[in-house]
Write an enzyme that holds these catalytic residues in place. Sequence first.
Site, PDB file in Angstrom:
ATOM      1  CD  GLN A 197      -2.724  -1.220   2.506  1.00 48.78           C
ATOM      2  OE1 GLN A 197      -2.773  -0.282   3.294  1.00 48.78           O
ATOM      3  NE2 GLN A 197      -3.379  -2.351   2.722  1.00 48.78           N
ATOM      4  CG  HIS A 211      -3.480  -1.012   7.699  1.00 50.27           C
ATOM      5  ND1 HIS A 211      -4.103  -1.660   8.745  1.00 50.27           N
ATOM      6  CD2 HIS A 211      -4.017  -1.539   6.568  1.00 50.27           C
ATOM      7  CE1 HIS A 211      -4.993  -2.527   8.257  1.00 50.27           C
ATOM      8  NE2 HIS A 211      -4.945  -2.461   6.934  1.00 50.27           N
ATOM      9  CD  GLU A 230     -15.318   2.000  12.892  1.00 49.04           C
ATOM     10  OE1 GLU A 230     -15.422   1.022  13.662  1.00 49.04           O
ATOM     11  OE2 GLU A 230     -14.647   3.026  13.183  1.00 49.04           O
ATOM     12  CE1 TYR A 252     -14.507   8.575  16.793  1.00 48.06           C
ATOM     13  CE2 TYR A 252     -12.475   9.313  17.809  1.00 48.06           C
ATOM     14  CZ  TYR A 252     -13.747   9.570  17.373  1.00 48.06           C
ATOM     15  OH  TYR A 252     -14.267  10.841  17.517  1.00 48.06           O
ATOM     16  CE1 TYR A 308      -9.845  -8.424   5.932  1.00 44.30           C
ATOM     17  CE2 TYR A 308      -7.768  -7.970   7.023  1.00 44.30           C
ATOM     18  CZ  TYR A 308      -8.844  -7.539   6.293  1.00 44.30           C
ATOM     19  OH  TYR A 308      -8.938  -6.224   5.905  1.00 44.30           O
TER      20      TYR A 308
END
Length: 389
Positions: free
Chosen positions: A93, A167, A260, A270, A281
């Site tokens: 990513q 991430h 979310e 959160y 997963y």
Amino acid sequence: MHGTGRYLALVSPLVIGLASCGASSSGEKASPAPADGFKTEAIAQFDEPWAMDFDEGTGILLVTERKGALKFRLKDGKIGSVSGVPKVAYGGQGGLGDVVFGPDVVAGGTSLDGRTVYLSWAEAGSGDTRGAVVGRGKLACATPLACSLQDLKVIWRQEPKVTGQGHYSHRIAFSPDGRYLFVASGERQKFTPAQDLSVNLGKVLRLNLDGTPANGNPFAAKGSPSNQIWTYGHRNVLGLAFDAQGRLWDLEHGPAGGDELNLVKAGQNYGWPLVSDGDHYDGRPIPRNSTRPDLAKPAISWNPVIAPGDFMFYSGTMFPSWRGQALIGGMKPNVLVRVAIDGETAREVARTPVEHRIRDIAQGPDGAVWLLEDGKESGAGRLLKLTPQ
């Protein structure tokens, strides 16, 4: 969505009718509503694009490509390039990430010369480690289609750098008054850092424009880097945007389920990885948000997921029924999702299938909506423009 002037870009030679009311957080698809439709036009093609931002003064659009290129589109459609972009840790990513013009808006003109730009990217560390960084520099343009990024300085880093290539989050937004820089910092697929106030992974951060911690942050007494933290307990935030009331929202990837949209309030937790509306997963369950009233709950969550790329709050006049709503680009499934805000909660009101995954979304100066396709699928990576049908 970037700062107060983040705009949409999307174009494809199709006419699509929007799906209408009734799509729920369970992933149920709504029925078509042709009267609320739009047409799309394909404007340009990019190589693995990740983010875009319109310059309010000139209407020029900046686009990042993950492998490390920064390009721009003039209002006449010509594509230019920016040299001096930093070396990025490309893979997974990682790569070149967000791009946002600084809040020092320059009215008029036809060039980006002198404009301040903020960039985020994945940076290699020692060993096999990496981390997201944010840098600030100025554009210098020798010709209309050739600019360079000068005096680029890294003003913020994820601490610590860790192994893996996922991430990073590294979305950027400016407060509506232009005083503060907010940065999303993912937990880098390491879970527990999101609850650890001694690191800045898994957090939303509030900084001054030079990257230093802003005064009044809720955990400032704990020292650095805790003094950067605005909120914590985040997994992988891929959208940061302010609504018309000046409230900050984030859009976050859940695990297997549990994407979310959150109203971001100073000092709140959160919940990740303590709670989620999805599961691991490998099938292991995670306690639901409803089991922890002490933790901040999402305004809306999705299970099955929509795998959001980015979002914005629409404020234009071209689509009057969309005003004040959140427009979300989805990557699983490939959809454009509209969400209405009801106080501090939200509800999905429409979703429209699109051809490819949507990585970024922005509002153009004329109120058109622009989409940037993710570049991993064959034929994808297009810049699309949406206008009323």
